[in-house]
Design a protein around this motif. Structure first.
Motif, mmCIF file in Angstrom:
data_model
loop_
_atom_site.group_PDB
_atom_site.id
_atom_site.type_symbol
_atom_site.label_atom_id
_atom_site.label_comp_id
_atom_site.label_asym_id
_atom_site.label_seq_id
_atom_site.Cartn_x
_atom_site.Cartn_y
_atom_site.Cartn_z
ATOM 1 N N ALA A 42 0.849 -1.191 0.000
ATOM 2 C CA ALA A 42 0.000 0.000 0.000
ATOM 3 C C ALA A 42 0.879 1.233 0.000
ATOM 4 N N ALA A 43 1.005 1.857 -1.133
ATOM 5 C CA ALA A 43 1.827 3.060 -1.244
ATOM 6 C C ALA A 43 1.217 4.182 -0.420
ATOM 7 N N PRO A 44 2.027 5.040 0.157
ATOM 8 C CA PRO A 44 1.487 6.144 0.961
ATOM 9 C C PRO A 44 0.670 7.118 0.120
ATOM 10 N N ASP A 45 -0.303 7.730 0.744
ATOM 11 C CA ASP A 45 -1.137 8.738 0.088
ATOM 12 C C ASP A 45 -0.268 9.954 -0.225
ATOM 13 N N PRO A 46 -0.105 10.302 -1.504
ATOM 14 C CA PRO A 46 0.760 11.456 -1.843
ATOM 15 C C PRO A 46 0.328 12.753 -1.171
ATOM 16 N N ALA A 47 -0.980 12.922 -0.979
ATOM 17 C CA ALA A 47 -1.460 14.150 -0.361
ATOM 18 C C ALA A 47 -1.027 14.235 1.102
ATOM 19 N N VAL A 48 -1.011 13.094 1.774
ATOM 20 C CA VAL A 48 -0.583 13.068 3.173
ATOM 21 C C VAL A 48 0.904 13.360 3.272
ATOM 22 N N VAL A 49 1.684 12.731 2.395
ATOM 23 C CA VAL A 49 3.132 12.972 2.378
ATOM 24 C C VAL A 49 3.413 14.449 2.088
ATOM 25 N N THR B 92 5.855 9.202 8.740
ATOM 26 C CA THR B 92 5.048 8.008 9.007
ATOM 27 C C THR B 92 4.373 7.440 7.765
ATOM 28 N N ALA B 93 4.027 8.305 6.809
ATOM 29 C CA ALA B 93 3.215 7.838 5.684
ATOM 30 C C ALA B 93 3.906 6.755 4.878
ATOM 31 N N GLY B 94 5.207 6.824 4.740
ATOM 32 C CA GLY B 94 5.917 5.815 3.961
ATOM 33 C C GLY B 94 6.676 4.804 4.786
ATOM 34 N N PHE B 95 6.446 4.804 6.108
ATOM 35 C CA PHE B 95 7.189 3.876 6.951
ATOM 36 C C PHE B 95 6.831 2.431 6.620
ATOM 37 N N ASP B 96 7.865 1.596 6.505
ATOM 38 C CA ASP B 96 7.689 0.195 6.128
ATOM 39 C C ASP B 96 8.262 -0.700 7.228
ATOM 40 N N ALA B 97 7.380 -1.383 7.949
ATOM 41 C CA ALA B 97 7.843 -2.347 8.947
ATOM 42 C C ALA B 97 8.058 -3.718 8.334
ATOM 43 N N HIS B 98 7.348 -4.001 7.242
ATOM 44 C CA HIS B 98 7.410 -5.345 6.667
ATOM 45 C C HIS B 98 8.806 -5.712 6.164
ATOM 46 N N GLU B 99 9.557 -4.702 5.706
ATOM 47 C CA GLU B 99 10.880 -5.034 5.196
ATOM 48 C C GLU B 99 11.768 -5.613 6.287
ATOM 49 N N ALA B 100 11.426 -5.351 7.559
ATOM 50 C CA ALA B 100 12.226 -5.871 8.667
ATOM 51 C C ALA B 100 11.890 -7.318 8.982
ATOM 52 N N ALA B 101 10.721 -7.792 8.560
ATOM 53 C CA ALA B 101 10.279 -9.131 8.958
ATOM 54 C C ALA B 101 11.281 -10.200 8.541
ATOM 55 N N ALA B 102 11.683 -10.189 7.287
ATOM 56 C CA ALA B 102 12.600 -11.219 6.791
ATOM 57 C C ALA B 102 14.009 -11.034 7.329
ATOM 58 N N ARG B 103 14.294 -9.837 7.886
ATOM 59 C CA ARG B 103 15.629 -9.598 8.440
ATOM 60 C C ARG B 103 15.747 -9.972 9.915
ATOM 61 N N LEU B 104 14.624 -10.310 10.550
ATOM 62 C CA LEU B 104 14.682 -10.714 11.949
ATOM 63 C C LEU B 104 15.429 -12.050 12.065
ATOM 64 N N VAL B 105 16.367 -12.115 12.980
ATOM 65 C CA VAL B 105 17.124 -13.349 13.187
ATOM 66 C C VAL B 105 16.934 -13.880 14.599
ATOM 67 N N VAL B 106 16.120 -13.192 15.398
ATOM 68 C CA VAL B 106 15.886 -13.609 16.779
ATOM 69 C C VAL B 106 14.459 -14.147 16.914
ATOM 70 N N PRO B 107 14.169 -14.910 17.958
ATOM 71 C CA PRO B 107 12.802 -15.402 18.159
ATOM 72 C C PRO B 107 11.792 -14.262 18.274
ATOM 73 N N PHE B 108 10.640 -14.473 17.668
ATOM 74 C CA PHE B 108 9.602 -13.442 17.595
ATOM 75 C C PHE B 108 8.275 -14.012 18.066
ATOM 76 N N LEU B 109 7.572 -13.224 18.885
ATOM 77 C CA LEU B 109 6.218 -13.564 19.335
ATOM 78 C C LEU B 109 5.256 -12.505 18.826
ATOM 79 N N LEU B 110 4.224 -12.930 18.117
ATOM 80 C CA LEU B 110 3.144 -12.043 17.681
ATOM 81 C C LEU B 110 1.948 -12.274 18.594
#
Length: 290
Positions: free
Chosen positions: A144-151, A213-231
């Motif tokens: 989901a690309a950020p809303d250009p108007a918000v940016v 905040t509008a373009g912040f991407d947390a998903h790119e970090a998911a595959a880079r996690l190397v430690v145990p994760f609890l959701l």
């Protein structure tokens, strides 16, 4: 277990950050660094979970990020996800340097927006040994690309501040929603009332924050996690599909706990959710330091 609290301060980028360190009666199992929701301060959700972890035998830090609460930094009320991730790194450095915590492993817990911020911090910092996200919001810029108007609104506010010194703000919440950072009735019922509006909290959001905040991407970090994760999440909390896709992208050891919440905000102050979430986090954190 009896819990005590002491002030804990550290610096980043020349600014003093104010925190509260929660300590168990006995020597702590490990040290938990916490971060909380959008615009929040250490006395709100982050502090609630820090106290819960201390009751389970961990030292735990809740702190005001730069530009919020008792911490220094300008412009005030600036929500900057990558800046907050850097604050977490500075907190880890300070915790590891503290004689009371010498040799203790550092683990991480993020709530709501803090779940996404913490994901970036953990992926970028090999010193953090495990990560628990509670009702985390994990934006996916690729989906989901950020809303250009918000940016653009955030960019204009930033340019205005740099040229005139004027910081444009809007309320974080309001009874009638309107032009606010969090247009959720349940958010107002927490931040806009005595339920969550602690004296250290300011009901404001720097408009410049949209640029961050509008373009912040947390998903790119998911595959880079190397430690145990609890959701830990709920089908009634914010954007459970994003939580599921984030979880699916994690390749490190992982586990999930789905609870039955009313919405998002009851994860901040309802023991019916906090206690099982903290139990699960304590089990994860104990497994990496035991």
């Amino acid at each position: 277990m009896t819990v005590s609290t002491v002030p804990f301060t550290f610096t980043r980028a020349g600014d003093r950050l104010a925190g509260t360190l929660y300590l168990p009666t006995n020597a702590p199992t490990a040290v938990v660094v916490t971060t909380g929701p959008l615009t929040s301060v250490k006395e709100q959700a982050a502090g609630v979970y820090a106290a819960a972890m201390a009751r389970r035998g961990f030292a735990a830090l809740a702190f005001d990020h730069r530009t919020f609460g008792e911490s220094e930094g300008a412009p005030r009320q600036l929500e900057d996800p990558l800046g907050k991730a850097s604050d977490i790194g500075a907190a880890v450095s300070a915790l590891q340097a503290d004689e009371r915590l010498a040799g203790k492993a550092v683990v991480a817990l993020g709530v709501c927006a803090g779940g996404g911020y913490m994901a970036r911090a953990v992926a970028d910092d090999s010193r953090i040994r495990a990560f628990a996200g509670v009702a985390g919001v994990y934006p996916d810029a690729a989906a989901a690309a950020p809303d250009p108007a918000v940016v653009e609104r955030g960019r204009r506010a930033r340019e205005r501040r740099l040229s005139t010194g004027v910081v444009e703000t809007i309320p974080a919440v309001a009874a009638d929603d309107g032009d606010v950072a969090m247009p959720l009735r349940e958010a107002f019922e927490y931040y806009g009332t005595s339920r969550g509006a602690v004296p250290n909290y300011t009901n404001a959001f720097a408009v410049e924050s949209f640029w961050h905040t509008a373009g912040f991407d947390a998903h790119e970090a998911a595959a880079r996690l190397v430690v145990p994760f609890l959701l830990t999440h709920s089908d009634h909390a914010l954007v459970p599909p994003l939580a599921r896709t984030f979880y699916a992208a994690v390749t490190s050891p992982k586990s999930e706990l789905w609870l039955d919440s009313i919405g998002q905000i009851d994860f901040y102050d309802d023991p019916r959710l906090i206690e099982p979430a903290a139990d699960a986090a304590a089990a994860l954190f104990g497994s990496v330091v035991g």
